[in-house]
Motif scaffolding. Sequence first.
Motif, PDB file in Angstrom:
ATOM      1  N   GLY A  79       0.831  -1.193   0.000  1.00 39.62           N
ATOM      2  CA  GLY A  79       0.000   0.000   0.000  1.00 39.62           C
ATOM      3  C   GLY A  79       0.865   1.243   0.000  1.00 39.62           C
ATOM      4  O   GLY A  79       1.928   1.255   0.621  1.00 39.62           O
ATOM      5  N   ILE A  80       0.417   2.285  -0.703  1.00 38.72           N
ATOM      6  CA  ILE A  80       1.189   3.526  -0.800  1.00 38.72           C
ATOM      7  C   ILE A  80       0.308   4.702  -0.413  1.00 38.72           C
ATOM      8  O   ILE A  80      -0.782   4.876  -0.975  1.00 38.72           O
ATOM      9  CB  ILE A  80       1.745   3.727  -2.226  1.00 38.72           C
ATOM     10  CG1 ILE A  80       2.706   2.600  -2.610  1.00 38.72           C
ATOM     11  CG2 ILE A  80       2.446   5.077  -2.345  1.00 38.72           C
ATOM     12  CD1 ILE A  80       3.172   2.650  -4.066  1.00 38.72           C
ATOM     13  N   CYS A  81       0.760   5.522   0.527  1.00 42.73           N
ATOM     14  CA  CYS A  81       0.103   6.743   0.982  1.00 42.73           C
ATOM     15  C   CYS A  81      -1.306   6.427   1.488  1.00 42.73           C
ATOM     16  O   CYS A  81      -1.462   5.699   2.459  1.00 42.73           O
ATOM     17  CB  CYS A  81       0.126   7.809  -0.108  1.00 42.73           C
ATOM     18  SG  CYS A  81      -0.240   9.475   0.520  1.00 42.73           S
ATOM     19  N   VAL A  82      -2.365   6.936   0.866  1.00 36.36           N
ATOM     20  CA  VAL A  82      -3.712   6.597   1.322  1.00 36.36           C
ATOM     21  C   VAL A  82      -3.954   5.096   1.198  1.00 36.36           C
ATOM     22  O   VAL A  82      -4.729   4.513   1.960  1.00 36.36           O
ATOM     23  CB  VAL A  82      -4.769   7.403   0.546  1.00 36.36           C
ATOM     24  CG1 VAL A  82      -6.183   7.021   0.963  1.00 36.36           C
ATOM     25  CG2 VAL A  82      -4.562   8.896   0.772  1.00 36.36           C
ATOM     26  N   GLY A  83      -3.253   4.456   0.275  1.00 34.46           N
ATOM     27  CA  GLY A  83      -3.312   3.000   0.173  1.00 34.46           C
ATOM     28  C   GLY A  83      -2.787   2.310   1.417  1.00 34.46           C
ATOM     29  O   GLY A  83      -3.181   1.174   1.711  1.00 34.46           O
ATOM     30  N   MET A  84      -1.918   2.954   2.168  1.00 39.38           N
ATOM     31  CA  MET A  84      -1.505   2.459   3.480  1.00 39.38           C
ATOM     32  C   MET A  84      -2.558   2.769   4.524  1.00 39.38           C
ATOM     33  O   MET A  84      -2.948   1.907   5.322  1.00 39.38           O
ATOM     34  CB  MET A  84      -0.172   3.076   3.891  1.00 39.38           C
ATOM     35  CG  MET A  84       0.189   2.856   5.355  1.00 39.38           C
ATOM     36  SD  MET A  84       1.799   3.556   5.795  1.00 39.38           S
ATOM     37  CE  MET A  84       1.530   3.966   7.522  1.00 39.38           C
ATOM     38  N   GLN A  85      -3.049   3.998   4.530  1.00 43.11           N
ATOM     39  CA  GLN A  85      -4.002   4.409   5.559  1.00 43.11           C
ATOM     40  C   GLN A  85      -5.259   3.546   5.557  1.00 43.11           C
ATOM     41  O   GLN A  85      -5.811   3.211   6.612  1.00 43.11           O
ATOM     42  CB  GLN A  85      -4.370   5.876   5.368  1.00 43.11           C
ATOM     43  CG  GLN A  85      -3.204   6.845   5.561  1.00 43.11           C
ATOM     44  CD  GLN A  85      -3.591   8.285   5.296  1.00 43.11           C
ATOM     45  OE1 GLN A  85      -4.759   8.591   5.062  1.00 43.11           O
ATOM     46  NE2 GLN A  85      -2.617   9.179   5.328  1.00 43.11           N
ATOM     47  N   MET A  86      -5.742   3.169   4.374  1.00 43.39           N
ATOM     48  CA  MET A  86      -6.988   2.407   4.282  1.00 43.39           C
ATOM     49  C   MET A  86      -6.872   0.996   4.833  1.00 43.39           C
ATOM     50  O   MET A  86      -7.883   0.326   5.061  1.00 43.39           O
ATOM     51  CB  MET A  86      -7.473   2.374   2.833  1.00 43.39           C
ATOM     52  CG  MET A  86      -7.934   3.728   2.320  1.00 43.39           C
ATOM     53  SD  MET A  86      -8.719   3.668   0.692  1.00 43.39           S
ATOM     54  CE  MET A  86      -7.378   3.046  -0.338  1.00 43.39           C
ATOM     55  N   LEU A  87      -5.656   0.521   5.084  1.00 41.20           N
ATOM     56  CA  LEU A  87      -5.477  -0.802   5.681  1.00 41.20           C
ATOM     57  C   LEU A  87      -5.945  -0.834   7.128  1.00 41.20           C
ATOM     58  O   LEU A  87      -6.227  -1.908   7.665  1.00 41.20           O
ATOM     59  CB  LEU A  87      -4.004  -1.207   5.617  1.00 41.20           C
ATOM     60  CG  LEU A  87      -3.396  -1.335   4.223  1.00 41.20           C
ATOM     61  CD1 LEU A  87      -1.897  -1.589   4.328  1.00 41.20           C
ATOM     62  CD2 LEU A  87      -4.071  -2.462   3.445  1.00 41.20           C
TER      63      LEU A  87
END
Length: 215
Positions: A79-87
Amino acid sequence: MAAITLLDYGMCNMLNVARAFQHVGAQLTITEDPAQARSAERLVVPGVGAFSNSMHELNRRGHSDAIRDFVATGRPMLGICVGMQMLFEGSEEFGDTNGLGLLTGWVRAVPDQTVDGQPQRVPHIGWDKLFVPEHTNRSWAGTLLEPLAQIDPAVYFVHSFCAVPADKADILAECDYGGHRLCAAVARDNIVATQFHPERSGEIGLRALRHFVEM
């Protein structure tokens, strides 16, 4: 080189991420199809913008369950950026919004004051060094950041909110912003994710992406 599937859910400039993976030699597929995401060899979920908007698009397009199903296979996910946060379980950005719940913890606002009480700019934009988390002796060996362990790496951030993991063992790297240690990367089992943008972090970021393709 491993095959990389880049998930397009309409909330990211895919071109920069795609070019970075192509530069490091990945066999790249960009997909909007949840079924193709489920069957990926390695899945990448990027993101920019607001958490709530991104989660809305994941849910609307059927990607939330696809991501959860993919993670359950044990295959590598980035995951990258918001892709990390959504985890994480959710975010307080623009009111509470539920996340994917793959990691415990919430996404909170980046502090607008330094630890000394001085105003500081939010969003946090620019280059900052990565540190091994100060509360643990966790090693970067065997992780996305392994190639960066000996080079005092600086990477590029653009964010107003930051994940606060409930389990500190999930924190892979931190950065210092006004004396606050912010979570810069997480890793648990087959999940790895970065708050910083490796695709915008020059050769340092490319080393990390190359390692994700090869590890």
